[in-house]
Design a protein around this motif. Structure first.
Motif, PDB file in Angstrom:
ATOM      1  N   ASP A1016       0.818  -1.212   0.000  1.00 47.69           N
ATOM      2  CA  ASP A1016       0.000   0.000   0.000  1.00 47.69           C
ATOM      3  C   ASP A1016       0.854   1.266   0.000  1.00 47.69           C
ATOM      4  O   ASP A1016       0.351   2.352   0.234  1.00 47.69           O
ATOM      5  CB  ASP A1016      -0.901   0.038   1.245  1.00 47.69           C
ATOM      6  N   ASN A1160      -6.932   2.145   6.479  1.00 48.18           N
ATOM      7  CA  ASN A1160      -7.128   1.254   5.335  1.00 48.18           C
ATOM      8  C   ASN A1160      -8.524   0.653   5.425  1.00 48.18           C
ATOM      9  O   ASN A1160      -8.802  -0.197   6.256  1.00 48.18           O
ATOM     10  CB  ASN A1160      -6.063   0.149   5.362  1.00 48.18           C
ATOM     11  N   VAL A1162     -10.142  -1.164   3.274  1.00 46.88           N
ATOM     12  CA  VAL A1162     -10.279  -2.547   2.793  1.00 46.88           C
ATOM     13  C   VAL A1162      -9.823  -3.526   3.869  1.00 46.88           C
ATOM     14  O   VAL A1162     -10.526  -4.466   4.221  1.00 46.88           O
ATOM     15  CB  VAL A1162      -9.427  -2.743   1.520  1.00 46.88           C
ATOM     16  N   LYS A1163      -8.625  -3.299   4.419  1.00 48.00           N
ATOM     17  CA  LYS A1163      -8.059  -4.242   5.377  1.00 48.00           C
ATOM     18  C   LYS A1163      -8.543  -3.961   6.803  1.00 48.00           C
ATOM     19  O   LYS A1163      -8.215  -4.688   7.719  1.00 48.00           O
ATOM     20  CB  LYS A1163      -6.535  -4.182   5.336  1.00 48.00           C
ATOM     21  N   LYS A1164      -9.253  -2.879   6.989  1.00 52.24           N
ATOM     22  CA  LYS A1164      -9.804  -2.520   8.303  1.00 52.24           C
ATOM     23  C   LYS A1164      -8.698  -2.402   9.357  1.00 52.24           C
ATOM     24  O   LYS A1164      -8.706  -3.088  10.360  1.00 52.24           O
ATOM     25  CB  LYS A1164     -10.833  -3.575   8.763  1.00 52.24           C
ATOM     26  N   ARG A1612     -19.193  -7.999  -3.822  1.00 52.49           N
ATOM     27  CA  ARG A1612     -18.358  -7.859  -2.616  1.00 52.49           C
ATOM     28  C   ARG A1612     -18.167  -9.212  -1.940  1.00 52.49           C
ATOM     29  O   ARG A1612     -17.087  -9.590  -1.524  1.00 52.49           O
ATOM     30  CB  ARG A1612     -19.043  -6.910  -1.630  1.00 52.49           C
ATOM     31  N   LYS A1615     -15.714 -11.395  -3.632  1.00 45.24           N
ATOM     32  CA  LYS A1615     -14.323 -11.016  -3.385  1.00 45.24           C
ATOM     33  C   LYS A1615     -13.909 -11.343  -1.955  1.00 45.24           C
ATOM     34  O   LYS A1615     -12.773 -11.664  -1.680  1.00 45.24           O
ATOM     35  CB  LYS A1615     -14.147  -9.502  -3.621  1.00 45.24           C
ATOM     36  N   THR A1616     -14.864 -11.220  -1.012  1.00 40.87           N
ATOM     37  CA  THR A1616     -14.533 -11.330   0.415  1.00 40.87           C
ATOM     38  C   THR A1616     -14.442 -12.776   0.876  1.00 40.87           C
ATOM     39  O   THR A1616     -13.535 -13.136   1.607  1.00 40.87           O
ATOM     40  CB  THR A1616     -15.612 -10.593   1.242  1.00 40.87           C
TER      41      THR A1616
END
Length: 1839
Positions: A1016, A1160, A1162-1164, A1612, A1615-1616
């Motif tokens: 990132d 972030n 996405v990655k929380k 989603r 993908k998850t």
């Protein structure tokens, strides 16, 4: 009449005046009928007997002749009509159509799709499969020219060019449409096509509705043997068949193709032919009815009349026909409207099935003069008689150039014309003529006549994007491609060429079969007088011709000629000058003149050259003369040469003594790549070079080489002269000839060459071949593979394969050779006139000079003047300035490092170690540490650390060792280990040395480029500006700059000389207050003074050491911390092994200050930076206990903000620290049963299940007791929870842990916040004199049992006893103390009371807090849901997180020496993302203990302490919101205490907490349904792999008709969800398919379906979609999908069963039965029984029960022992049949001879059935039968 006679004279030369005689004669004596005079006279006499005719009679006769002429008018295109059946002959067979010759010179076309339906179907299959079918024959294999075929006219059209075209069909369905099944009779001759191959014959398509025609194999044998060369008949094959038998009123017909039967077949009256169904090709018996000059009328089949035109009379019998004569005739065509039947009497047609033999005429294309007209037909054309008496025919359109100029008068019989034979009509056996001027004068008539290379004239037809169409002749067109429209490429050809223009072209290619003609309009090619090459055999070496370039490549040009002949012009033949990039010089389409070098016609290979030997003769002669005189030079010969002139690529030389010209390339001057250009530069015309090797010689072109390695190889005779000498394993010395992507070509001195493929080019990984070798480089190669046939070899260049001996020796040899060459260059330089060059030649490394500083450059280097001669450039790099402060004009003593002989520069150094060299005796072979001072391409110069002497060492130890990864490259300043090989510097001024192992190098770059920072990583654009600029800064320098821009975690600074620097947030202040952003302290434009602490490489984001060569291009990392500016210590450790090493300095539990970089999403997690080169991550769930913060972290945390965080541990996968911000669990809540070592079972990373007890003051207090975490287990609670004094009763026995030893007794901990006191009198019966013994035997944390003696609720006091009499346990001291019981000491009551008061106060305070905590958590703990099953448990936990809870990870904080006794009772629990079902514990190492600052403590005067809020832990539920005063609670604890004593504060707080309790209670309700997208987001965050949640989320959006959002959720989810959860993923795909089916388009559904098939098991997706279609009643789509599945998964029985069920549900029982049949054909036999049983079950459930029974019965009769089938049958009958049926089956089963075990099973089933449905009598009967069976079985055994 006169007019008629003029046009058609009636034969004979005499002029007859009597009209009637003339007419009579004309009937008998027509030109066509050569009748003998006798016959003529008799007939004439007869006619003369008749009376004289009147004028009226003349007119009548004229009329009758006219009508006869019209009646016999021959066929023209106009007289044809659609539906007309006609006999034709195959004239030409193309890939996609047949050309058919029709009667009377007509022509038609049959397309490939008009053969038959079966053939068209096969073609379609081939198209769909996109690959050829094995059993599908092409048209040329099915039809051959000369075959007679029955056709029907399908359409009459006009082509693009205005010509009339006749489309025909051979399809039996069209030809035999006129026949019906009833009309079929034995003996009929029909045509048909093979439609399929069967076991015993062929099904033939005869086109009759309702009839199946079968050709038995026996009847076809003769035809197959004679006509088909023994091959089986194939689909589409055309047959003439005889009907042998007709059955079932024409329903079934048996055929025969026997030759004798077919050829003698006659159509008879019995076969009931009529004018409607009469077919062409039938042979009939007929009678001449009337003879006329134009033909005959015949009577046939009793009732019908037909006509025979003059073309179809039997030539041998022409003129002899008479009325009532019996003849055999063949039907040619039947007009469907007028019913006119045309017949032929030609013998060839009277034998059906026989092909026509004469297919062409000899003199095709011949122009004939004076050809007489024979007859004229005004609608069709004219006949002519050729010289040999043969008739010829010209169609009306060919009698004149156009209709306007046509004059019928010109075609009176006898008139002569000039004409040309243009075609041949097979059906009429006539030559076809044309009288058109354009055709007579045309160059070519057919494509066959045109030869490649011929110049032709044509007319422009049209100009298209693909080229220009040119009409070359009648029916012939050619294409001029765009490239060939002119010598150069034309952009707008329409400006030059117009439609109708006459053009002159040259034929490039002509393919008569494909009717393909390609031409060129390039003027140079058309006008070229040079010979043309139309085949490889034409290309003789030396031939010069014109061609055109079709491709330009880096290896040369490909030139094309005529007829697709092409050749290669290699790179070296492109020009006399070297052309590095041919693509820039040549272009595609360019016309070039080439010379053929050599050609191999068998391989179709040709080598060409653009170098044309057109030099003037005189010049050539002396060269040739001298060559002869000196007998030329041999390859491999060593010669002396004289330099004539220098070119860009090498030296033009003359070979002595005969002055033969030759060329010596630069790369061949030396073995060292760098020395070649140096020698080339300093060698001058007239210089003589000795011992030069001749490499190759071609056409007087001599190539030389001066590489010492190759010269010594040839001298030593180690060079194989021819291919036969080479064998695998040989080691050869050669040079790199060319470099390709796939490898390098190596040439050897003898001219042989081989390929070193990329894979064995190097021991290192080869990314690009050109990185490893350069053209001309000397290499050693090992032969690995030899192909003698093709004369090719494969070579290895790996160092491991090509060892040249000891590495040190080779290294030294290469070095001395290189330095020797440099000395040679110096001697060349000393011969120059220039004083400067002579001086440079004398300068050697190691010399001292006294110089004056001229200037200091931007990059920090110094330029000196004051050398021995003016204009001499001397410079010291920034490194060699050695950090000295220098100014212009200053005098300095320097040492020479190296002299650049090409750039004429001297590199010097100011380093004191070198300038002040120590005189020390050196030993040969001794090993020394040295520092690299200067790098050249092939060697390096280093200084010995001890003495300062300069030594040279080779950078490579092998000829092939030329490639270095960046990490292997040496840098100036790097330390190396050298072994000296000479002790005195020679003429070179350098000691010779060999480098030791690379492992001994020091100050290497620390990290590989591959260790990138983070996926990132974002680069600040401000930093990328100016990164190219070099700087001269080193670590520790002080710099001044201006703030350019301020970013959250760093500040960009512009330094004085435009260099961009960076200050990290951690290097601005020494102490950073939490929550502030240090970067805001600096303002844009502000001037700052900073210290350089590192340099960051922009490519790799690594901090490089100053020794790294790229350090000068790094971004300086600066610090403005006051402490750093003063001390000046370097902050960044660039030499640590890896980022992981750096992270190890942070211990788990340590508190650090970090700066938030970004959140972030996405990655929380929060990404933070602790230092410029150390990053960390804080998982979202570890950031806060506040639900508000968890929901909107961006609101709580600002980018750039300083945060205090606890190190949890390094992230193992990346160099990241994992940080935590979370709380604790007490030892009283570890388990329901206390243990001596409560923390023993907890290790870091252990997963535990927790219950949240309280969340007061931002501290999460947890319980790990199973009674809390799993209340439903009802496990025994050995040690109950004691949260307050109310939980204790007097006399109760309790266990707890020793707290501390005080003067008045032992404090004993009963719960997280409840402490009791045992006075010494109640501790033990022994009374030790020393208190130390108590400390020793009652250590803090020891587990004991105590009895409660007294409780004082007002004062919150608990008095305990450990005495054995009270507890029933052993004395706590007895085990360790011997001796009598001493007298008890008296206690000090006052002190005791005082201490108790202190204790009381604290406990009071504590209790208040306990009660509050209790209020908060009481409800959740009661209402916690009980998981019934593991899955429910999982879901339960997920839902708890959704309502604000989460499992946490527990991190123990073990005790540190001297810390308060509470420390060992705490377990830090936190959550790591991505493990929703796992709780982890993390025990921090003992040596790094942090005080739990997050949980404020209460300190007591009496010296004991406890954790203030560990009283009310409940399992794993973080709070939804912080309590209203959580901020205040963060203040120091004493302040809190004061506030809490105020009543208002207390009430207010209680009220707020009640409200919170209410909200929490609602949210923690397990039955609560999510109500918003946020709710769902929380749910899916905690359980990302649960498809149920994702589907509910989609449904939630669909209810609100938000289709797009539902789609987005599905995407989603896909993908998850983890890739391992295949079923979960499939569920989402199915939901998405459902969604698209209901709300999307067919297109969107198809797209999703195709994606789903890619990502899942295709079969599952197909089945799901089929179900979706069925449920949504899209039956047609479902049916189509099942058909697709049956093709794709034909081996899967599930598909067949599903399809069967689908059909049965749709009440399509018949179709279902067919599916079963197909299934049995496709599936392996072992599956058959299962499939049949399944279909039978389906029949029972959905179809006909009787049929189901039949299927079962049938199967069981074949497989009587299949008990599984019996079992299913019984089940089905019980469900769907009567009791009688069931009993019948049972009776049959129990009488089978099966294994006893099986029989027992069936008897048991029978018995169970009767017990359920029958009477007692029935039950007894079954038992009796069972007994009978057992007895029978046992008697058999006894026998």
């Amino acid at each position: 009449m006169a007019n008629l006679e003029e046009s058609f004279p009636r034969g004979g030369t005499r002029k007859i005046h009597k009209p009637e005689k003339a007419f009579q004669q004309s009937v008998e004596q027509d030109n066509l009928f050569d009748i003998s005079t006798e016959e003529g006279s008799t007939k004439r006499k007869k006619s003369q007997k008749g009376p004289a005719k009147t004028k009226k009679l003349k007119i009548e006769k004229r009329e009758s002749i006219k009508s006869a002429r019209e009646k016999f008018e021959i066929l023209s295109v106009e007289s044809l009509c659609e539906g007309m059946r006609i006999l034709g002959c195959v004239k030409e067979v193309n890939e996609l159509e047949l050309v058919i010759s029709l009667p009377n010179g007509l022509k038609g076309f049959v397309q490939v799709t008009e053969i038959c339906d079966a053939y068209t179907k096969k073609l379609n299959e081939q198209v769909t499969q996109e690959q050829p079918l094995k059993d599908l024959l092409h048209l040329p294999e099915l039809f051959s020219p000369g075959m007679l075929v029955r056709c029907v006219v399908s359409s009459l059209g006009i082509t693009d060019r205005g010509k009339k075209s006749v489309k025909l069909s051979l399809n039996p369905k069209n030809v035999n449409r006129v026949l019906s099944a009833e009309a079929l009779k034995p003996g009929m001759l029909l045509t048909g096509t093979v439609s399929s191959l069967e076991d015993h014959g062929y099904l033939v398509d005869i086109g009759v509705d309702g009839t199946r025609a079968f050709l038995p194999l026996l009847k076809a044998q003769e035809y197959i043997r004679q006509k088909n060369k023994g091959a089986k008949l194939k689909v589409g094959q055309y047959l003439n068949c005889i009907v042998e038998k007709v059955k079932g009123n024409g329903g079934v017909v048996s055929l025969s193709t026997g030759h004798s039967e077919v050829s003698t077949a006659i159509a008879t009256e019995e076969q009931s032919w009529n004018l409607n169904n009469l077919l062409p090709g039938l042979v009939v018996k007929a009678q001449v009815q009337k003879v006329t000059p134009f033909g005959l009328t015949l009577n046939f089949l009793t009732f019908f009349t037909g006509v025979v035109d003059f073309m179809h009379l039997d030539p041998k019998k022409a003129g002899t026909y008479f009325s009532n004569q019996a003849v055999r005739a063949c039907i040619l065509c039947i007009h469907p409207r007028t019913r006119v039947v045309r017949l032929s009497l030609r013998p060839i047609f009277l034998q059906p099935g026989r092909p026509l033999t004469r297919l062409s005429c000899q003199n095709f294309g011949a122009v004939l003069d004076d050809v007489p007209v024979q007859g004229f037909f005004k609608k069709a054309g004219a006949t002519f008689r050729l010289k040999d008496g043969v008739l010829a025919y010209a169609r009306l359109s060919h009698l004149s150039d156009s209709k306007n100029v046509f004059n019928p008068e010109a075609f009176k019989p006898g008139n002569t014309h000039k004409c040309r034979i243009i075609d041949y009509s097979q059906m009429d056996e006539l030559a076809l003529l044309s009288l058109r001027t354009s055709i007579i004068e045309a160059q070519y008539l057919r494509y066959h006549d045109i030869q490649p290379g011929a110049v032709v004239k044509g007319t422009v037809l049209t100009i298209k994007s693909y080229g220009m169409l040119v009409k070359v002749g009648e029916q012939m067109r050619g294409l001029v491609p765009p490239m060939h429209l002119a010598d150069i490429l034309m952009k707008n050809p329409e400006k030059k060429y117009h439609i109708g223009d006459e053009v002159k072209c040259r034929v490039l290619l002509c393919d008569p079969e494909a009717k393909k003609l390609m031409m060129t309009l390039k003027k140079t090619l058309i006008e070229s007088k040079l010979p043309v090459i139309t085949c490889y055999a034409d290309a003789k070496p030396g031939l010069q011709t014109h061609g055109f370039i079709i491709r330009v490549k880096d290896y040369g040009c490909i030139v094309k000629f005529y007829n697709n002949v092409q050749g290669l012009v290699p790179k070296h033949e492109l020009s006399t000058e070297y052309i590095p990039d041919p693509e820039r010089v040549f272009y595609t389409g360019q016309v070039v003149k080439v010379a053929v070098l050599n050609c191999e016609p068998s391989k179709e290979r040709m080598l060409l050259s653009f170098k044309l030997s057109s030099d003037p003769e005189p010049k050539k002669e002396p060269a040739g003369h001298s060559q002869k005189k000196g007998k030329a030079i041999n390859i491999g010969q060593l010669v002396d040469v004289k330099v004539l002139e220098k070119t860009k690529d090498g030296l033009e030389v003359a070979v002595l003594p005969h002055n033969i010209r030759a060329f010596l390339p630069t790369s061949h001057l030396s073995d060292h790549v760098a020395n070649g250009p140096l020698l080339h530069h300093w060698l001058q015309a007239g210089d003589i070079l000795h011992r030069v090797l001749c490499l190759s010689q071609s056409e007087g072109h001599v190539l030389l080489c001066r590489k010492p390695a190759l010269v010594s190889t040839v001298e030593g005779g180690q060079d194989p002269k021819n291919f036969s000498e080479i064998h695998p394993g040989m080691l050869l010395i050669g040079f790199v000839k060319s470099i390709k992507d796939y490898g390098v070509f190596i040439q050897f001195p003898s001219g042989l060459s081989g390929l070193a493929p990329k894979a064995i080019m190097s021991d290192k990984f080869v990314t690009s071949t050109s990185d490893h070798f350069v053209e001309g480089q000397t290499v050693a190669a090992k032969v690995t593979n030899v192909d003698e046939e093709k004369q090719r070899m494969l070579l290895s260049l790996r160092l491991s394969d090509c060892g040249l001996g000891d590495l040190a020796t080779t290294s030294l040899l290469l070095l001395s050779q290189c330095l020797e060459e440099l000395q040679g260059v110096r001697s060349l330089m000393s011969n120059q006139d220039s004083v400067l060059i002579q001086t440079l030649a004398e300068m050697t490394p190691g010399m001292f000079l006294d110089l004056v500083v001229q200037e200091v450059l931007e990059d920090g280097s110094v330029v000196f003047s004051g050398g021995p001669v003016p204009d001499l450039v001397l410079r010291a790099s920034r490194y060699h300035r050695a950090g000295q402060e220098v100014e212009s004009g200053q005098k300095k003593k320097v040492v020479i490092l190296n002299v650049d002989l090409l750039k004429l520069e001297v590199h010097v150094s100011l380093h004191q170690d070198l300038v002040n060299r120590k005189a020390k005796k050196l030993r040969k072979g001794s090993e020394h540490q040295a520092i690299v001072q200067h790098l050249e391409k092939s060697f390096a110069i280093a200084s010995l650390v001890e003495t300062g002497h300069l030594a040279a060492f080779s950078l490579s130890s092998h000829l092939n060792d030329t490639f270095r990864f960046d990490s292997e490259k040496l840098q100036v300043g790097q330390g190396v280990s050298l072994t000296l090989k000479t002790t005195e510097p020679g003429v070179t001024g350098l000691l010779l040395a060999v480098e030791g192992p690379a492992a001994k190098r020091t100050m290497r770059p620390t990290r590989k480029d591959s260790e990138t920072v983070d996926e990132d990583e974002e680069v600040d654009p401000a930093l990328t500006v100016g990164t190219i600029k070099k700087h001269t800064l080193s670590i520790g320098d002080m710099v001044t700059g201006t703030v350019k821009s301020i970013k959250p975690t760093h500040v960009v600074v512009t330094l004085e000389d435009g260099i961009i620097g960076c200050i990290h947030a951690s290097h601005i202040l020494d102490d950073v207050p939490e929550g502030t952003s240090p970067t805001t302290k600096l303002k844009v434009g502000k001037t700052v003074t900073a210290r350089v602490i590192g340099g960051r490489d922009m490519k790799t984001f690594k901090y490089l050491p100053i020794s790294h060569p790229r350090f000068v291009r790094t971004i300086p990392e600066l610090s403005v911390r006051p402490s750093e500016l003063e001390d000046g210590h370097t902050a960044l450790n660039t030499h640590s092994v890896s980022p992981m090493e750096k992270i190890k300095q942070y211990q788990a539990g340590q508190t650090v200050t970090c700066f938030l970089k970004k959140y972030n999403v996405v990655k929380k997690w929060l990404e933070v930076e602790i230092a410029p080169d150390i990053r960390g991550r804080i998982p979202l769930l570890l950031t806060s206990l506040s639900f508000k913060v968890l929901k909107h972290p961006d609101k709580k945390f600002r980018v750039g903000q300083a945060l205090r965080a606890t190190v949890v541990g390094p992230d193992s996968s990346k160099a990241f620290l994992c940080l935590s911000l979370i709380g604790t669990a007490s030892i009283f809540h570890m388990s329901d049963s206390y243990s001596e070592t409560p923390l023993e079972d907890f290790v870091p990373q252990k997963v535990v299940r927790c219950y949240i007890l309280s969340t007061a003051d931002n501290v999460l207090t947890l319980s790990l007791r199973s009674s809390r975490t799993n209340p439903e287990t009802k496990s025994k609670v050995e040690d109950p929870e004691i949260n307050s004094i109310q939980d204790i009763k007097e006399g109760q026995l309790l266990r707890g842990y020793v707290g501390s030893i005080q003067p008045h007794g032992v404090f004993f901990r009963l719960g997280p916040s409840v402490v009791g006191l045992a006075r010494y009198s109640h501790v033990s019966q022994h009374s030790p004199s020393k208190k130390a013994l108590y400390n020793k035997h009652l250590p803090e944390g020891k587990l004991l049992t105590a009895r409660v003696l007294r409780l004082n609720h007002q004062k919150n006091l608990v008095e305990l006893s450990f005495l054995p009499g009270d507890t029933g346990k052993l004395d706590v001291l007895s085990a360790s103390l011997e001796g009598p019981l001493p007298k008890q000491e008296e206690r000090k009551t006052e002190a005791e009371e005082r201490d108790q008061k202190g204790e009381k106060k604290n406990q009071k305070r504590n209790e208040k807090k306990n009660q509050k905590g209790q209020e908060e958590v009481e409800l959740p703990s009661k209402e916690k849901q009980q998981p019934q099953k593991p899955q429910a448990q999982k879901r339960g936990r997920r839902e708890r997180w959704e309502s604000g809870s989460e499992q946490e990870r527990v991190s123990k904080k073990p005790k540190k020496a001297g810390s308060s006794e509470e420390d060992d009772s705490l377990v830090n629990v936190y959550y790591r993302e991505g493990k929703e079902e796992a709780e982890e514990t993390n025990v921090l190492p003992k040596e790094k203990q942090t005080k739990p600052a997050e949980a404020p403590r209460l300190q007591l005067s009496s010296g004991f302490a406890w954790n203030a809020r560990l009283d009310s832990l409940t399992p794993a539920l973080p709070p939804l919101a912080e309590s209203s005063d959580s901020e205040e609670d963060e203040k120091p604890h004493q302040a809190t205490q004061k506030k809490k004593s105020k009543k208002e504060r207390e009430l207010e707080k209680q009220k707020a907490e009640k409200e919170l309790s209410r909200i929490e209670e609602a949210l923690m309700d397990p039955g609560r349904q999510p109500e918003s997208a946020d709710d769902f987001d929380r749910l899916v965050l905690s359980s990302p792999n649960s498809s149920i949640l994702w589907l509910q989320y989609m449904a939630f959006h669909l209810q609100a008709t938000e289709i797009e959002k539902a789609r987005a959720v599905a995407e989603r989810a896909l993908k998850t969800i983890s890739f391992r959860e295949e079923q979960e993923k499939l569920n989402v795909w199915v939901a998405l398919l459902n969604l698209e089916n209901m709300y999307g388009s067919q297109e969107s559904l198809t797209k999703v379906f195709e994606r789903a098939v890619q990502y899942n098991e295709p079969l599952k997706v197909f089945l799901h979609l089929a179900d979706i279609y069925t449920k949504s009643e899209k039956f047609q789509e479902a049916g189509e999908l099942y058909n697709r599945m049956l093709k794709r998964f034909r081996q899967e029985k599930a598909v067949w069963i599903k399809y069967g069920a689908f059909l049965l549900r749709r009440s399509q029982a018949g179709a279902s039965h067919r599916v079963l049949q197909r299934a049995l054909e496709c599936l392996p036999s072992k599956e058959h029984v299962d499939v049949i049983a399944k279909f039978a079950q389906l029949e029972f459930q959905l179809g006909d029960a009787e049929r189901a029974k039949a299927i079962f019965e049938n199967t069981l009769s074949t497989y009587p022992k299949r008990t599984d089938v019996w079992s299913v049958y019984i089940d089905m009958t019980i469900k769907h049949g009567s009791q009688k049926d069931v009993r019948d089956i049972f009776e049959r089963v129990i009488h089978l001879s099966l294994a006893p075990k099986r029989m027992k099973f069936f008897f048991k089933r029978y018995l169970d059935y009767e017990k359920q449905h029958g009477t007692e009598k029935d039950v007894q009967a079954v038992k009796a039968k069972a007994l009978e069976y057992v007895e029978a079985k046992s008697s058999v055994l006894e026998d």
